[in-house]
Design an enzyme around this catalytic site. Sequence first.
Site, PDB file in Angstrom:
ATOM      1  CE  LYS A 191      -1.881   2.455   3.263  1.00 23.46           C
ATOM      2  NZ  LYS A 191      -1.664   3.801   2.676  1.00 23.46           N
ATOM      3  CD  GLU A 266      13.699   0.175   8.873  1.00 28.19           C
ATOM      4  OE1 GLU A 266      14.160   1.070   9.594  1.00 28.19           O
ATOM      5  OE2 GLU A 266      14.310  -0.878   8.617  1.00 28.19           O
ATOM      6  CB  CYS A 300      13.216   8.223   8.707  1.00 25.25           C
ATOM      7  SG  CYS A 300      14.218   7.252   7.609  1.00 25.25           S
ATOM      8  CD  GLU A 402      10.370  11.879  12.384  1.00 23.36           C
ATOM      9  OE1 GLU A 402       9.210  11.446  12.497  1.00 23.36           O
ATOM     10  OE2 GLU A 402      11.261  11.259  11.792  1.00 23.36           O
TER      11      GLU A 402
END
Length: 502
Positions: A191, A266, A300, A402
């Site tokens: 997806k 992840e 990331c 983040e």
Amino acid sequence: MSLELSYPVTLPDGQKFDQPSGLFINNEFVKSKAGKTLDSINPSTGEVNGSVYAAEKEDIDVAVAAAKQALPGWKKNFTGVQRGIMLNKIADKLQEQRDLLGAMEAWDSGKNKDNNAVFDIDECISTFRYYAGWADKITGRLIQNDPKKLAYTVHEPIGVVGQIVPWNYPLAMSAWKLAPALAAGNCVVLKTSEITPLSMLYVAQFFKEVGFPAGVVNIVSGYGATAGSALCVHPDVAKIAFTGSTATGKLIAKMAADTMKLVTLECGGKSPLIIRQDADLEQAVKWAAVGIMSNQGQVCCSTSRIYAHESIYEQFLQDLAAHVAKEYKQGTVFEPDCVVGPQVSRLQRDKVFNYIEIGRSEGARVVLGGEKNEQGDLSKGFFIKPTIFADVKPEMRIVQEEIFGPVVSVGKFSTDDEAIELANGTSYGLGSAIFTRDIEKAHVMAGEIEAGMVWINSSNDSDVRIPFGGVKMSGVGRELGEYGLSMYTQAKAVHVNIGLKL
Ligand code: NAD
């Protein structure tokens, strides 16, 4: 809304192609059962780039059934050599269409085409070639203790694998997942992100063209809460491989638990970059800029927290601001001299800008940027100026959370122990970087840092042969390299009696 299954597109650079819009299931594009669609927005202009069919639970059921049906034949009738040949053919197709795919990725996800997006296509090519090489080298072991007994292991594919990818590297993150899964003989339902569905649908056709049997690779667009969660709870899916935010990663692990799925995650990061007094400052400045400004900071493992030794702190800040201002020109994605494009969406732009306001209110000093870029035509898109915060404190939200934008927080330290304590002072543990000329110290500090990856005198270095992944809240498992391949097989032990008479 009824949508054609493909429609012609002319990109801003003049390249033309037919954009598929269906769900790619059983080697065909099909409409979603309920006819739901989603729009993909151009981050440079805010306009709709195109629409695609969005999968919901019943479509996921069809895709998983297709993969399940394909699995026995895929396992039985194809050798590793044959799988490798097909994966190499995918790499060839990506290579042939590198320029078009780079332009598509630029247009849909806001990466500068020449200075960013085309390198993602190179990454995909390397990934497919690398795992093509592994497909015929997956071997088990022979284990013998007792001469009357023999055992061996077979590294079997896991089965039907669900893969869920984010928007920051729509094609590259898909390649990181598809290539090892297929090399190992699994069937896949992948997806894409609802924000960037277009490029991977185009690439989906390649799998049919190079000979993958129907049902082995299924690519669906759709929202996380509907299509993504349906994949995570489906009883016939044996594993979920996810890349995305830590918040979603936690949800996925919980959803997958009920059916005991294997899970690799992840997730997010807040990676530190330490600059010791003895570092090559010019190199540290250049890598620090790469580490946070690449891909608009939507990486990331971006080194979004920098800790410079107090003796070089002000010099570093001054040099970093001058370097970023000179080398990281902002503009739309087809301008060849620009590097920094827009954030991927309005929501993401607003989220990043909100963090800038939080940083200011927390008392951090703005050394560069600190605002949206609304000059001329850029006002239509989602641009944030490259931003440097100084004098940050460990408890600040801009240090702990983040941001996922071109925003870096810089603080100082006086001892190596303090640098390590600051570096380890968040819940994340993805990347980390150390700049020093003292090679012994570099290795000691690499051992002390809580992270899945350490860069000594660089930042954000990645290689398809080298494992990628994090510790703490940055994730579970590894991608890339042999470690990444091992996440797509499981060992079956076969015990052979060669004389153990009862
Ligand atoms: P996200 O978590 O919002 O979405 C990622 C994917 O998960 C999308 O496909 C989304 O549709 C899906 N999803 C969302 N909710 C879901 C649910 N309830 N069930 C199943 N699927 C669901 O993340 P994002 O905003 O697309 O990506 C940015 C994040 O990804 C950042 O946090 C970044 O650090 C992380 N990221 C990590 C890595 C890594 O390798 N560690 C790489 C790239 C991005």
